[in-house]
Design an enzyme around this catalytic site. Sequence first.
Site, short mmCIF file in Angstrom:
data_model
loop_
_atom_site.label_atom_id
_atom_site.label_comp_id
_atom_site.label_asym_id
_atom_site.label_seq_id
_atom_site.Cartn_x
_atom_site.Cartn_y
_atom_site.Cartn_z
N ASN A 23 23.30 2.60 -6.46
CA ASN A 23 23.98 2.36 -7.75
C ASN A 23 23.62 3.40 -8.80
O ASN A 23 23.76 3.15 -10.00
CB ASN A 23 23.73 0.93 -8.24
CG ASN A 23 22.26 0.71 -8.58
OD1 ASN A 23 21.41 1.50 -8.18
ND2 ASN A 23 21.97 -0.33 -9.34
N ASP A 29 17.33 0.94 -3.40
CA ASP A 29 17.64 -0.48 -3.56
C ASP A 29 17.90 -1.17 -2.22
O ASP A 29 18.00 -0.51 -1.17
CB ASP A 29 18.83 -0.66 -4.52
CG ASP A 29 19.88 0.43 -4.34
OD1 ASP A 29 20.33 0.60 -3.19
OD2 ASP A 29 20.21 1.14 -5.32
N ASP A 98 6.46 -7.77 2.82
CA ASP A 98 5.09 -7.71 2.34
C ASP A 98 4.80 -9.03 1.65
O ASP A 98 5.59 -9.51 0.84
CB ASP A 98 4.96 -6.58 1.32
CG ASP A 98 3.90 -5.58 1.72
OD1 ASP A 98 2.72 -5.97 1.73
OD2 ASP A 98 4.27 -4.43 2.01
N ASP A 199 -0.68 -8.29 2.66
CA ASP A 199 -1.36 -7.29 1.85
C ASP A 199 -2.80 -7.69 1.54
O ASP A 199 -3.07 -8.83 1.18
CB ASP A 199 -0.57 -7.16 0.54
CG ASP A 199 -1.13 -6.11 -0.37
OD1 ASP A 199 -1.02 -4.93 -0.01
OD2 ASP A 199 -1.68 -6.46 -1.43
N GLU A 257 -3.43 -6.75 6.49
CA GLU A 257 -4.00 -5.44 6.15
C GLU A 257 -5.50 -5.63 5.96
O GLU A 257 -5.93 -6.24 5.00
CB GLU A 257 -3.38 -4.90 4.86
CG GLU A 257 -3.94 -3.54 4.51
CD GLU A 257 -3.92 -3.23 3.02
OE1 GLU A 257 -4.00 -2.06 2.67
OE2 GLU A 257 -3.85 -4.16 2.20
N HIS A 335 2.31 3.35 3.11
CA HIS A 335 2.57 3.77 1.72
C HIS A 335 1.28 4.08 0.94
O HIS A 335 1.36 4.48 -0.21
CB HIS A 335 3.34 2.65 1.02
CG HIS A 335 2.54 1.38 0.98
ND1 HIS A 335 2.36 0.60 2.11
CD2 HIS A 335 1.81 0.81 0.01
CE1 HIS A 335 1.56 -0.41 1.81
NE2 HIS A 335 1.22 -0.31 0.54
N ASP A 336 0.11 3.83 1.51
CA ASP A 336 -1.15 4.14 0.84
C ASP A 336 -1.77 5.45 1.30
O ASP A 336 -2.85 5.82 0.83
CB ASP A 336 -2.18 3.02 1.10
CG ASP A 336 -1.80 1.72 0.42
OD1 ASP A 336 -1.18 1.78 -0.66
OD2 ASP A 336 -2.11 0.65 0.97
C1 GLC Z 1 -2.82 -2.96 -0.47
C2 GLC Z 1 -1.54 -2.20 -0.63
C3 GLC Z 1 -1.68 -1.25 -1.78
C4 GLC Z 1 -1.96 -2.04 -3.02
C5 GLC Z 1 -3.14 -3.00 -2.85
C6 GLC Z 1 -3.11 -4.07 -3.89
O1 GLC Z 1 -3.89 -2.12 -0.16
O2 GLC Z 1 -1.19 -1.58 0.56
O3 GLC Z 1 -0.55 -0.46 -1.93
O4 GLC Z 1 -2.26 -1.16 -4.07
O5 GLC Z 1 -3.09 -3.68 -1.62
O6 GLC Z 1 -2.09 -4.96 -3.66
CA CA Z 2 19.39 1.95 -7.33
#
Ligand code: GLC
Ligand code: CA
Length: 554
Positions: A23, A29, A98, A199, A257, A335-336
Amino acid sequence: MIRKWWKEAIGYQIYPRSYLDTNHDGIGDIRGIIDKLDYIESLNVNLVWISPFYPSPLDDNGYDISDFKGVDPQLGTLEEVKELIEKAHAKGIRIILDCVLNQSSDEHPWFIESRSSKNNEKRDYYIWAQGKDNQPPNNWGSFFGESAWKYDKLTDEYYLKIFSDKMPDLNWSNPTLRQEMADIIRFWLDLGIDGFRMDAIAHLGKDMTLTDSTLESDERGIAYDWSKFSNRPQLFDYLQELHQKVFSHYDIVTIGEVGGGAKFPEGYKYTNPQNPSIDMVFNFDHTWHNMPYGYEVLTPEKFNTNVIALKEDLDYWIQNSQKHNIHPPMYWLNHDHPRVLSQYGSLDYHRESGSMLGMVLLSLPGTPFIYNGEEIGMTNVDYTNPKDFKDVNTRNYFKNNAHRLTIEQMMNHMRYTGRDNGHTPMQWNANQHAGFSTTTPYLKLVSNYTTINVQDQENKEKSILNTYRTMAKIRKDNIQLFAYGTFELIDAKHPDLFIFKRQFNQEKYILIANFRDYEVPYQLPKYQEVTFHNYDNLANAKLRPYEAILLKES
Ligand code: GLC
Ligand code: CA
């Protein structure tokens, strides 16, 4: 070994803000994921993990949630999430979300109430304590490099926050809070999702005596002692309770995690089939094996993949898992983490190293997860302005190190290690904004999108993209072997090569991978067939840079 769909799945993690913007507001999105379902299907993956899309003030990329049952209007609607689930299911692709249980945003209505007075009924949803002589209640440090406590004027107390100031920790020792969280989990499961990546799950139990850490403190009096809130005994009660009340009533997968530190037997406690709680755990052990230990400031010369340590760590988790009959998820990055191409691969040998990494990942035991962009060898950022970095962890790093490092040193460090590296927009094509959006993206693109992009690799037979596709197909067609077969390192102490054998019944495969940007002498073993190879022909008695071969053994 008991067969389960999730043990035989091939995973793909999507970071929704950075996948596709439909968008034209510069932010990826939910509709973008729906639009890309054919592409996702073409990767031969069948389990998609979507990072948080919940309403959030975005202090920590959406892991600071202000409404656990909602969808951030910037990303879409609940209706669109339902549509995504239905359309993915129609393609045989399962969806997991997540699930963030450790904390909420400080803008969550619960916290707004909780902080309002000491008698508020939500006070105990969080962890409050009095300071000592105008200092925090104890010396604990947070993961994001500050005190783990934040002072709140209104009631003259501190709240615990092991991540950022805007992420107060939820109090899992409170049964009412646990009930609320169970309801939230049920809400999403009833919508039809297939499970969760859970998480920061290792941190739900805290040392509620709140006593000081005895580890050495830094110059600000802060001790970074994760044992105060990691892998603690109560945590396992909380997880078993969730399992009994909620998880066991659905056909789902739960993946916790569990960062560093959870060695066996702790690693086993999470997934012990005798005492069910969650199904698998992600650990981080194998993700940083190119950093000099105790690094201060990184320079390119210091970078070198420690192939022996990398193999040892993977082997440790795989062998222990197989011994205890549990099933590990496998991944190069999430993503970390920085981009694996920039860590264990090479820009100079982009295609070779990216495809080699895919071949290794997709030949390992367990359930592999590909992180979006990995399948085209996306790289770390080339930012030159500190303002280009947006991540809270990086912002804290700049703030806390400004007195001792130059801007350029800090920038360099973050270009290697920062979390923004994995958050840059997906590189779909060479057009303006990389086909991600028609407008300037919320986070700056890596400028190499003009050459590294999906479209460019689409029709090249041995591109990284097509290697991931083919390897995923090979894995699927031989799933019992790749998911459950034995794993044996060959020449474990070889400093350059990663070689392993997989066997199930009479079938055997050998994966041979060169982790170096130079030739390494090597004699191929006897084989029946070259199943996949990232070069066009075999060389005599050597492996070329990042060469990888999957052999079927006779
Ligand atoms: C986990 C996530 C990370 C986040 C942290 C707090 O490690 O992968 O991206 O910053 O938890 O939620
Ligand atoms: Ca968007």
